[in-house]
Design a protein around this motif. Structure first.
Motif, PDB file in Angstrom:
ATOM      1  N   VAL A  18       0.838  -1.192   0.000  1.00 49.90           N
ATOM      2  CA  VAL A  18       0.000   0.000   0.000  1.00 49.90           C
ATOM      3  C   VAL A  18       0.875   1.245   0.000  1.00 49.90           C
ATOM      4  O   VAL A  18       0.642   2.180  -0.744  1.00 49.90           O
ATOM      5  CB  VAL A  18      -0.947  -0.008   1.226  1.00 49.90           C
ATOM      6  CG1 VAL A  18      -1.623   1.326   1.405  1.00 49.90           C
ATOM      7  CG2 VAL A  18      -1.970  -1.115   1.080  1.00 49.90           C
ATOM      8  N   HIS A  19       1.943   1.253   0.810  1.00 53.28           N
ATOM      9  CA  HIS A  19       2.845   2.404   0.866  1.00 53.28           C
ATOM     10  C   HIS A  19       3.534   2.615  -0.481  1.00 53.28           C
ATOM     11  O   HIS A  19       3.686   3.733  -0.934  1.00 53.28           O
ATOM     12  CB  HIS A  19       3.883   2.207   1.966  1.00 53.28           C
ATOM     13  CG  HIS A  19       4.912   3.277   1.999  1.00 53.28           C
ATOM     14  ND1 HIS A  19       4.632   4.562   2.376  1.00 53.28           N
ATOM     15  CD2 HIS A  19       6.220   3.277   1.646  1.00 53.28           C
ATOM     16  CE1 HIS A  19       5.712   5.301   2.281  1.00 53.28           C
ATOM     17  NE2 HIS A  19       6.696   4.540   1.843  1.00 53.28           N
ATOM     18  N   ALA A  20       3.908   1.546  -1.151  1.00 60.67           N
ATOM     19  CA  ALA A  20       4.620   1.665  -2.421  1.00 60.67           C
ATOM     20  C   ALA A  20       3.741   2.310  -3.481  1.00 60.67           C
ATOM     21  O   ALA A  20       4.212   3.083  -4.288  1.00 60.67           O
ATOM     22  CB  ALA A  20       5.094   0.292  -2.889  1.00 60.67           C
ATOM     23  N   GLU A  21       2.453   2.004  -3.494  1.00 61.43           N
ATOM     24  CA  GLU A  21       1.577   2.586  -4.493  1.00 61.43           C
ATOM     25  C   GLU A  21       1.230   4.034  -4.189  1.00 61.43           C
ATOM     26  O   GLU A  21       0.833   4.767  -5.076  1.00 61.43           O
ATOM     27  CB  GLU A  21       0.301   1.751  -4.612  1.00 61.43           C
ATOM     28  CG  GLU A  21       0.541   0.429  -5.277  1.00 61.43           C
ATOM     29  CD  GLU A  21      -0.727  -0.327  -5.531  1.00 61.43           C
ATOM     30  OE1 GLU A  21      -0.638  -1.345  -6.207  1.00 61.43           O
ATOM     31  OE2 GLU A  21      -1.798   0.086  -5.088  1.00 61.43           O
ATOM     32  N   ALA A  22       1.369   4.457  -2.933  1.00 56.47           N
ATOM     33  CA  ALA A  22       0.992   5.800  -2.551  1.00 56.47           C
ATOM     34  C   ALA A  22       2.111   6.814  -2.749  1.00 56.47           C
ATOM     35  O   ALA A  22       1.886   7.993  -2.616  1.00 56.47           O
ATOM     36  CB  ALA A  22       0.540   5.809  -1.100  1.00 56.47           C
ATOM     37  N   ALA A  23       3.314   6.366  -3.049  1.00 57.68           N
ATOM     38  CA  ALA A  23       4.425   7.299  -3.233  1.00 57.68           C
ATOM     39  C   ALA A  23       4.246   8.073  -4.541  1.00 57.68           C
ATOM     40  O   ALA A  23       3.876   7.504  -5.567  1.00 57.68           O
ATOM     41  CB  ALA A  23       5.743   6.541  -3.243  1.00 57.68           C
ATOM     42  N   PRO A  24       4.516   9.375  -4.525  1.00 56.54           N
ATOM     43  CA  PRO A  24       4.262  10.187  -5.714  1.00 56.54           C
ATOM     44  C   PRO A  24       5.313  10.079  -6.823  1.00 56.54           C
ATOM     45  O   PRO A  24       5.032  10.472  -7.946  1.00 56.54           O
ATOM     46  CB  PRO A  24       4.219  11.607  -5.160  1.00 56.54           C
ATOM     47  CG  PRO A  24       5.003  11.552  -3.907  1.00 56.54           C
ATOM     48  CD  PRO A  24       4.860  10.168  -3.363  1.00 56.54           C
ATOM     49  N   PHE A  25       6.500   9.531  -6.533  1.00 53.94           N
ATOM     50  CA  PHE A  25       7.531   9.446  -7.563  1.00 53.94           C
ATOM     51  C   PHE A  25       7.918   7.995  -7.817  1.00 53.94           C
ATOM     52  O   PHE A  25       7.997   7.189  -6.897  1.00 53.94           O
ATOM     53  CB  PHE A  25       8.762  10.264  -7.160  1.00 53.94           C
ATOM     54  CG  PHE A  25       8.467  11.727  -7.068  1.00 53.94           C
ATOM     55  CD1 PHE A  25       8.418  12.511  -8.206  1.00 53.94           C
ATOM     56  CD2 PHE A  25       8.200  12.316  -5.846  1.00 53.94           C
ATOM     57  CE1 PHE A  25       8.110  13.855  -8.127  1.00 53.94           C
ATOM     58  CE2 PHE A  25       7.893  13.658  -5.756  1.00 53.94           C
ATOM     59  CZ  PHE A  25       7.849  14.434  -6.905  1.00 53.94           C
TER      60      PHE A  25
END
Length: 126
Positions: A18-25
């Motif tokens: 979930v954290h990986a998909e939420a990163a903007p870059f």
């Protein structure tokens, strides 16, 4: 005990995903899906340089700005500069200042209504 450790491992894997998909870059490399793990464009660009790719914005997290010029530099904190007429100039500025170069959304011709469902007050962030 084993069941708890398996359950804990699965929970960590889900939270990490979930954290990986939420990163903007994201690091974009030819033939490999986007790796959206970076909140800082400078660290994204450093990893992209190591892998022979480029730093891009996460399409799920970033709506390209509307601009008369085709390319924008997106920096940390969501600072966006849409002042580049070509991709090469934008990429040179990325190398100098950090960030990611993205294509902007073209300005609609005058007198033409916005597309259906478009929200002119939509919040845009990298």
């Amino acid at each position: 005990m084993t069941f708890r450790s398996i359950l804990f491992g699965c929970a960590l894997a889900v939270l990490g995903h979930v954290h990986a998909e939420a990163a903007p870059f994201c690091v974009e490399t030819s033939g490999i899906p986007l790796r959206c793990l970076y909140t800082d464009p400078t660290s994204c660009q450093q990893e992209a340089n190591r892998n022979g790719g480029r730093c891009a914005v996460n399409p799920a997290e970033f709506v390209p700005p509307v601009s008369a010029l085709p390319y924008c530099l997106v920096e940390a904190g969501g600072v966006t500069s849409c002042v580049f007429a070509d991709h090469a100039t934008c990429e040179r500025e990325v190398a100098r200042r950090g960030g990611a170069c993205v294509a902007s959304t073209p300005v609609p011709p005058p007198g033409r209504p916005p597309s259906p469902g478009a929200d002119p007050y939509q919040t845009k962030r990298p």
